[in-house]
Design a protein around this motif. Sequence first.
Motif, PDB file in Angstrom:
ATOM      1  N   ALA A 117      25.056  -7.126  13.920  1.00 20.70           N
ATOM      2  CA  ALA A 117      25.004  -6.331  12.686  1.00 20.70           C
ATOM      3  C   ALA A 117      25.280  -7.240  11.487  1.00 20.70           C
ATOM      4  O   ALA A 117      26.128  -8.121  11.546  1.00 20.70           O
ATOM      5  CB  ALA A 117      26.023  -5.203  12.731  1.00 20.70           C
ATOM      6  N   THR A 118      24.540  -7.019  10.406  1.00 20.36           N
ATOM      7  CA  THR A 118      24.717  -7.821   9.198  1.00 20.36           C
ATOM      8  C   THR A 118      25.512  -7.040   8.156  1.00 20.36           C
ATOM      9  O   THR A 118      25.707  -5.824   8.283  1.00 20.36           O
ATOM     10  CB  THR A 118      23.347  -8.185   8.579  1.00 20.36           C
ATOM     11  N   GLU A 119      25.943  -7.747   7.115  1.00 19.55           N
ATOM     12  CA  GLU A 119      26.647  -7.078   6.014  1.00 19.55           C
ATOM     13  C   GLU A 119      25.775  -5.979   5.428  1.00 19.55           C
ATOM     14  O   GLU A 119      26.255  -4.894   5.123  1.00 19.55           O
ATOM     15  CB  GLU A 119      27.008  -8.098   4.921  1.00 19.55           C
ATOM     16  N   TRP A 162      35.343  -1.830  15.446  1.00 20.87           N
ATOM     17  CA  TRP A 162      35.660  -1.791  14.015  1.00 20.87           C
ATOM     18  C   TRP A 162      36.975  -1.052  13.814  1.00 20.87           C
ATOM     19  O   TRP A 162      37.419  -0.305  14.673  1.00 20.87           O
ATOM     20  CB  TRP A 162      34.534  -1.110  13.228  1.00 20.87           C
ATOM     21  N   SER A 182      31.111  -8.063  14.856  1.00 22.38           N
ATOM     22  CA  SER A 182      29.664  -7.922  14.873  1.00 22.38           C
ATOM     23  C   SER A 182      29.032  -8.756  15.978  1.00 22.38           C
ATOM     24  O   SER A 182      29.351  -9.927  16.151  1.00 22.38           O
ATOM     25  CB  SER A 182      29.095  -8.365  13.520  1.00 22.38           C
ATOM     26  N   ILE A 203      34.902  -5.459  11.029  1.00 26.03           N
ATOM     27  CA  ILE A 203      33.906  -5.194  12.064  1.00 26.03           C
ATOM     28  C   ILE A 203      33.705  -6.439  12.906  1.00 26.03           C
ATOM     29  O   ILE A 203      33.522  -7.530  12.373  1.00 26.03           O
ATOM     30  CB  ILE A 203      32.563  -4.774  11.435  1.00 26.03           C
ATOM     31  N   VAL A 260      25.727  -2.775   7.593  1.00 30.79           N
ATOM     32  CA  VAL A 260      26.955  -1.990   7.467  1.00 30.79           C
ATOM     33  C   VAL A 260      26.997  -1.269   6.121  1.00 30.79           C
ATOM     34  O   VAL A 260      27.310  -0.082   6.048  1.00 30.79           O
ATOM     35  CB  VAL A 260      28.197  -2.885   7.650  1.00 30.79           C
ATOM     36  N   GLY A 315      24.672  -3.637  17.108  1.00 30.83           N
ATOM     37  CA  GLY A 315      25.311  -4.888  16.740  1.00 30.83           C
ATOM     38  C   GLY A 315      26.776  -4.770  16.367  1.00 30.83           C
ATOM     39  O   GLY A 315      27.404  -5.765  16.045  1.00 30.83           O
ATOM     40  N   VAL A 316      27.332  -3.562  16.382  1.00 30.30           N
ATOM     41  CA  VAL A 316      28.754  -3.387  16.085  1.00 30.30           C
ATOM     42  C   VAL A 316      29.501  -3.226  17.408  1.00 30.30           C
ATOM     43  O   VAL A 316      29.306  -2.259  18.124  1.00 30.30           O
ATOM     44  CB  VAL A 316      29.011  -2.155  15.170  1.00 30.30           C
TER      45      VAL A 316
END
Length: 70
Positions: free
Chosen positions: A50-52, A32, A47, A45, A55, A28-29
């Motif tokens: 990807a969620t907080e 960055w 995204s 990032i 990460v 999901g990244v």
Amino acid sequence: MKTLKFKTNINCGGCVSKVTPLLNKQDGVESWEVDTVNPDKILTIKSDGATEEDVKATLQKLGFKAEAVD
């Protein structure tokens, strides 16, 4: 695509090279970067899923801190 920003303690090239393999492989990244010149060492990032939390968990595995910022 969503942009996530974090205040971190990734403060030098050595730190960046330490997180590079894990962030590059993280699902999901898209991309960055870390602004090591900024006093808050902002990690940005792009995204694609990807969620907080994802990460933060990845960085914590390496001993780094990340705090979400707006």
